[in-house]
Scaffold this motif. Sequence first.
Motif, mmCIF file in Angstrom:
data_model
loop_
_atom_site.group_PDB
_atom_site.id
_atom_site.type_symbol
_atom_site.label_atom_id
_atom_site.label_comp_id
_atom_site.label_asym_id
_atom_site.label_seq_id
_atom_site.Cartn_x
_atom_site.Cartn_y
_atom_site.Cartn_z
ATOM 1 N N GLY A 65 0.808 -1.215 0.000
ATOM 2 C CA GLY A 65 0.000 0.000 0.000
ATOM 3 C C GLY A 65 0.842 1.267 0.000
ATOM 4 N N THR A 67 0.842 5.914 -0.535
ATOM 5 C CA THR A 67 0.466 6.947 -1.504
ATOM 6 C C THR A 67 1.226 6.778 -2.828
ATOM 7 N N GLU A 97 -4.672 1.569 7.493
ATOM 8 C CA GLU A 97 -4.336 2.817 6.814
ATOM 9 C C GLU A 97 -5.618 3.390 6.225
ATOM 10 N N ILE A 101 -5.402 3.983 0.327
ATOM 11 C CA ILE A 101 -3.991 3.613 0.134
ATOM 12 C C ILE A 101 -3.677 2.248 0.736
ATOM 13 N N ILE A 158 8.731 2.408 -0.156
ATOM 14 C CA ILE A 158 9.553 2.511 1.052
ATOM 15 C C ILE A 158 9.090 3.789 1.741
ATOM 16 N N ARG A 167 1.207 8.098 10.554
ATOM 17 C CA ARG A 167 0.069 7.718 9.712
ATOM 18 C C ARG A 167 -0.644 6.491 10.267
ATOM 19 N N ALA A 187 9.530 -0.509 5.601
ATOM 20 C CA ALA A 187 9.037 -1.273 4.454
ATOM 21 C C ALA A 187 8.591 -2.634 4.970
#
Length: 258
Positions: A65, A67, A97, A101, A158, A167, A187
Amino acid sequence: DLMSDLLGFPKKERRLADVLGIDHVLIVSGDCDSQPRVLESMGQLLNKTLAVLLPDGENIIAAMGGTTMAVMAKELTPALAKQRDLLFVPARGGVGELVDIQANAICSEMAKQTGGRHRSLYVPEDISERTYQPLLQEPSIKSVLDLIGQANVVIHSIGEAMTMAQRRNMSAEIIGELQEKQAVAEAFGDFFDESGQVVYKIPRIGLQIPDLTEVPYVFAIAAGQNKAKAIRAYMHNAPQQTWLITDEGAANSLLKGA
Ligand code: BG6
């Protein structure tokens, strides 16, 4: 070197691949931090590269996932599915999330853009091991996990450690621990310090970094000068066959210290 010049490999890409210790780097011009369109050109480059590299027939593509991945998904095209049967699966849980995304959403978008198929994995990110262990036996979850295990392609981004921690609403205690341990990258649910050491792990199901060794095509998509540190930190752990798709903003910054 002369050989790579003769073969037409841009020098900067070869140099960066050597610095990061991976096989392939592709650089688009600009810096996505100030020019969001740069991510779109990275998506087009990803689409083109996949179209050249992926074998005919069945491909199982595990996607993460974020952005960056959300932009990548929008740039894939039906050309990719020519002579190919594409199945997109979320590489890890990822629920937790923002919906748009999550890996599930990215896979659904990738399938829509290419005309391929997708499966979803409904397991929250932030549950305890005791809670998720029995979930692994659920047929609907187990069948997706089996597909993830068979993936021949992985596409991931990453993240910067602090951005990701915030987030994901991680607790003040864990954020403090990440700061103390100087985490710079994230990651696959692992947080890394600058030397590439894992300093914190979010227990999650699905693909883990050691599993990548077995995957023929691994694409890491991360760009912008602000992500340079995170890219370098993660690359200490990346499998050799990784393709990094990035921009000049990150690349120039990574090469500066090299
Ligand atoms: C998350 C993934 O959704 O996105 C992470 O789980 C990844 O593994 C991150 O590092 C990257 O996010 P972004 O928004 O910086 O592309």
